[in-house]
Design an enzyme around this catalytic site. Structure first.
Site: not given
Ligand SMILES: Cc1cc2nc3c(=O)[nH]c(=O)nc-3n(C[C@H](O)[C@H](O)[C@H](O)COP(=O)(O)OP(=O)(O)OC[C@H]3O[C@@H](n4cnc5c(N)ncnc54)[C@H](O)[C@@H]3O)c2cc1C
Length: 304
Positions: A131, A181, A184-186, A223, A285-286
């Protein structure tokens, strides 16, 4: 309404986990995005996904470890996960974060720990995805990834479309023939390193997706954005890239409807299945990705 920036800020305040945990029912709420506390919970979730034609990647939750003892515990957990994948026959690989394996303690130490997991995965004929974390970790993560890829091959990387540098990192990965993978970036990133506007991130995502799909290597397009998914399908069709030459990837608990639809249409789909006790930063983050999710949390807490 609370903003993405505020939620991302809170995601870094690990001490708030204890505060939130005091609310009865909070743990239950985290179950929307987290498969459970132990390997068996994750296996059960993955079996269900596999039956629906979706593969998985295990994520044993954990990051920003400053204790060697914790890092060792996490390495052993991943070795157990790889054994259990083989024993149960579930269709899954594993995803790891290098700060979970001690990157904040010492780069070589986390590299050694990652090597143990990649080596075990190779014995099991399995695959490890590294990751990508916040931009202060990108260089070290790529250094470790490149070393392990050179030595073992069964390891892939995550690259984030919101970073200005990512096009070059995609080119480097493609020159190596490595699997990427694309997401977008979190994380919360400053304007100096990341596109501030969503439309710029989206445009870069589409541009990088095209490079990846044209490369002939098997990549993951991660995504839930229907516009990104449509662009990927259209590009693949126009370039005659077969549906089994890449995969879509989604997070557990997000857009399950879309995930199942893609699988029914004959696309390959993988779900990222997190489990474990260290749910706090991942969960926050979600929420940050869709601040409306805060309502979902509040509603469920009030109901409980
Ligand atoms: C398999 C996978 C692995 C990932 N690995 C990494 C990683 O290693 N490093 C990293 O920085 N990021 C990672 N991410 C997260 C990623 O960077 C994004 O933050 C996340 O996927 C949201 O972006 P989006 O592409 O879905 O688009 P967005 O534009 O954020 O969302 C599009 C639509 O998707 C839905 N949606 C998105 N997120 C949520 C949510 N949390 N809850 C409910 N609905 C939602 C909404 O309908 C939204 O309108 C990963 C994502 C996936 C799918």
């Amino acid at each position: 309404m609370i903003s993405r920036a505020a939620l991302l800020y809170l995601s870094q305040k690990h001490e708030l986990k204890d505060f939130f945990s005091k609310f009865p029912g909070f743990k239950q709420v985290t179950r929307r995005f987290i498969a459970g506390e132990n390997i068996d919970d994750a296996i059960a979730a993955i079996l269900e996904l596999n039956h629906a034609g979706v593969t998985a990647t295990f994520d044993h939750l954990g990051e920003s470890t400053t204790s060697r003892q914790q890092a060792e515990t996490d390495v052993r957990e991943y070795l157990r996960v790889l054994d259990r994948i083989e024993a149960t026959g579930v269709n899954s690989n594993v995803s790891v974060k290098l700060t979970q394996l001690g990157l904040d303690i010492d780069e070589d130490y986390s590299s050694q720990n990652a090597r143990r997991i990649v080596e075990a995965a190779r014995r099991h004929d399995n695959f490890v995805r590294i990751d990508m974390e916040d931009s202060s970790k990108t260089d070290a993560t790529l250094r470790i990834f490149k070393r392990l890829y050179g030595e073992y091959g069964n390891v892939g990387i995550v690259l984030q479309a919101y970073l200005y540098r990512t096009e070059k990192d995609v080119d480097d990965a493609l020159a190596m023939g490595a699997r990427v993978r694309l997401c977008k970036g979190a994380y919360k990133e400053p304007e100096e390193v990341a596109f501030p506007e969503k439309r710029e991130v989206d445009a870069n995502f589409v541009k990088l997706m095209k490079k990846l799909l044209k490369s002939g290597v098997y990549h993951g397009i991660a995504t839930h954005d229907e516009r990104m998914i449509r662009a990927t399908k259209e590009f693949a069709a126009s370039e005659s890239v077969p549906r089994d030459a890449f995969e879509f990837q989604m997070l557990y608990g997000v857009r399950r409807d879309l995930m199942l639809k893609l699988a029914r249409e004959g696309y390959r789909v993988r779900t990222y299945v997190p489990y474990g006790e260290s749910w706090y930063p991942y969960f926050m983050r979600r929420l940050a990705e869709r601040p409306a999710n805060v309502w979902f949390v509040l509603k469920n807490l009030l109901r409980g």
